[in-house]
Design an enzyme around this catalytic site. Structure first.
Site, PDB file in Angstrom:
ATOM      1  N   HIS A 203      64.771  24.365  23.072  1.00  0.00           N
ATOM      2  CA  HIS A 203      63.706  24.354  22.073  1.00  0.00           C
ATOM      3  C   HIS A 203      63.704  23.003  21.355  1.00  0.00           C
ATOM      4  CE1 HIS A 203      63.638  28.552  22.859  1.00  0.00           C
ATOM      5  NE2 HIS A 203      62.936  28.899  21.790  1.00  0.00           N
TER       6      HIS A 203
ATOM      7  N   HIS B  29      58.205  31.170  28.493  1.00  0.00           N
ATOM      8  CA  HIS B  29      58.806  31.171  27.155  1.00  0.00           C
ATOM      9  C   HIS B  29      58.726  32.581  26.581  1.00  0.00           C
ATOM     10  CE1 HIS B  29      60.122  28.649  23.605  1.00  0.00           C
ATOM     11  NE2 HIS B  29      59.992  29.862  23.089  1.00  0.00           N
TER      12      HIS B  29
ATOM     13  N   GLU C 258      59.162  21.968  17.143  1.00  0.00           N
ATOM     14  CA  GLU C 258      58.381  23.000  16.469  1.00  0.00           C
ATOM     15  C   GLU C 258      58.674  22.953  14.980  1.00  0.00           C
ATOM     16  OE1 GLU C 258      57.280  27.729  16.851  1.00  0.00           O
ATOM     17  OE2 GLU C 258      59.383  27.141  16.951  1.00  0.00           O
TER      18      GLU C 258
ATOM     19  N   HIS D 234      61.589  35.537  24.940  1.00  0.00           N
ATOM     20  CA  HIS D 234      62.961  35.853  24.557  1.00  0.00           C
ATOM     21  C   HIS D 234      63.275  37.329  24.815  1.00  0.00           C
ATOM     22  CE1 HIS D 234      63.859  31.970  22.675  1.00  0.00           C
ATOM     23  NE2 HIS D 234      62.588  31.974  22.296  1.00  0.00           N
TER      24      HIS D 234
ATOM     25  N   ASP E 220      57.831  35.788  21.250  1.00  0.00           N
ATOM     26  CA  ASP E 220      58.427  37.054  20.815  1.00  0.00           C
ATOM     27  C   ASP E 220      57.325  38.068  20.479  1.00  0.00           C
ATOM     28  OD1 ASP E 220      61.458  36.490  20.556  1.00  0.00           O
ATOM     29  OD2 ASP E 220      60.550  34.800  19.513  1.00  0.00           O
TER      30      ASP E 220
END
Length: 347
Positions: free
Chosen positions: A198, A14, A201, A16, A280
């Site tokens: 995704h 995971h 969350e 980006h 990220d």
């Protein structure tokens, strides 16, 4: 006395594209593009928001500002290469890097050109670093679902061992109707691309059930809110759907007040396959090994439990079975190695 977490073999599932950068990398690309950077992008805190404010919209604004510096083929190649080097330094054996090519297409001649640049550099970076760099193509919830079908067809044309390995759906979970992305995921699935959207969350279990029903995922990006619904969590486990859990970003985005509130222990104890991810690093100032460190220092995970998390990441990856077997054996070797004292010497 503990073992070196950078030396723990693991897979990174995971991460980006733009968000994989460091602040220093962002500065380099900003200079290349001759663009000034807003102070909020380079401060020490990353996306740290007050608990009474919603974190997502600040995050998205900063991400778009950072993405604006990626304006050339050289910049795109730089990001892939640096992500591979950073992962190699943290013991990662496999990096499944997620990219939405439509974000960069205007600067390099179109969607196909953008994806081909990323795929080509992934092959080169794999050879350079020894980390298997694989590419997940993702559509965005803030764009029209028809755009997602276009991106899915592009991903399908490049599907294969040395091409695109999965299809995702990212950005604001609160946007759109999940069922509207079902055709895009069907296109990808028919080309042999597993779904890795995704979910779970920003929104809770009810929405996560919609993601599972309509998008038929092999893995869920995040999925932490499944801990609020034991029956849903049991269903995910029974279906073999792994969760890509990113503890630091959960806190930065205001999903949980503190790391101690992230339900990693609850997910693991229930039997979920969990792969820790950094999400990220540019905005959360936290890389892959940091997630394992948080699990150790803030959530009480022992080295044997951290090794099992690493195994979960490897098993949930889309690597070849032979590669998984080799890396799993390396995790065993790590666990059987001597613990280190605080001075860095074996005990």
């Amino acid at each position: 006395m503990t073992r070196d977490l950078d030396a723990l073999p693991k897979a990174h599932l995971h991460l980006h594209f733009t968000g994989s950068m460091s602040v220093s990398s962002l500065h380099q690309l900003a200079e290349l593009a001759q663009i000034g950077l807003h102070d909020s992008l380079v401060d020490a805190g990353g996306v740290l928001v007050p608990r009474d404010q919603r974190g997502w919209f600040r995050f998205q604004r900063l991400y778009e500002m950072a993405r604006d510096v990626v304006r050339s083929e050289d910049a795109m190649r730089f990001i892939v290469a640096q992500a591979a080097r950073d992962d190699a330094a943290e013991g990662s054996r496999r990096l499944e890097l997620q990219v939405d090519p439509s974000s960069y297409a205007p600067h390099v001649g179109g969607l196909a050109a953008a994806l081909e640049i990323v795929l080509d550099e992934a092959r080169r970076a794999s050879a350079e670093t020894g980390v298997q760099v694989a590419i997940v193509v993702a559509a965005s919830r803030v764009r029209h679902p028809l755009d997602a079908r276009t991106i899915a067809r592009l991903a399908a044309r490049h599907a294969g061992e040395n091409g695109v390995i999965a299809f995702g759906l990212s950005n604001n979970e609160r946007s759109g109707v999940t069922a509207d992305w079902e055709p895009a995921f069907r296109i990808a699935r028919n080309a042999g691309l597993p779904g890795v959207p995704h979910g779970g969350e920003l929104r809770g279990p009810r929405h996560l059930r919609q993601v599972v029903e309509h998008l038929r995922p092999a893995r869920i990006g995040h999925g932490v809110r499944s801990a609020e619904d034991p029956a849903l969590l049991d269903d995910l486990i029974a279906a073999g759907i792994a969760l890509e859990v990113c503890p630091a970003s959960n806190v930065h985005l205001g999903i949980y007040p503190e790391i101690g509130d992230v339900p990693l222990r609850r997910l693991v104890d229930a039997g979920a396959t969990v792969a820790l991810g950094a999400d990220d690093p540019l905005l959360f100032r936290s890389r892959l090994t940091d997630q394992y460190r948080l699990a150790r220092e803030r959530l009480g995970f022992s080295d044997s439990e951290l090794a099992e998390l690493a195994r979960g990441s490897i098993r949930a990856s889309l690597a070849a079975d032979a590669d998984k077997a080799r890396w799993l054996a390396e995790v065993d070797d790590w666990l059987n190695s001597p613990e280190m004292s605080t001075g860095g010497t074996p005990e």
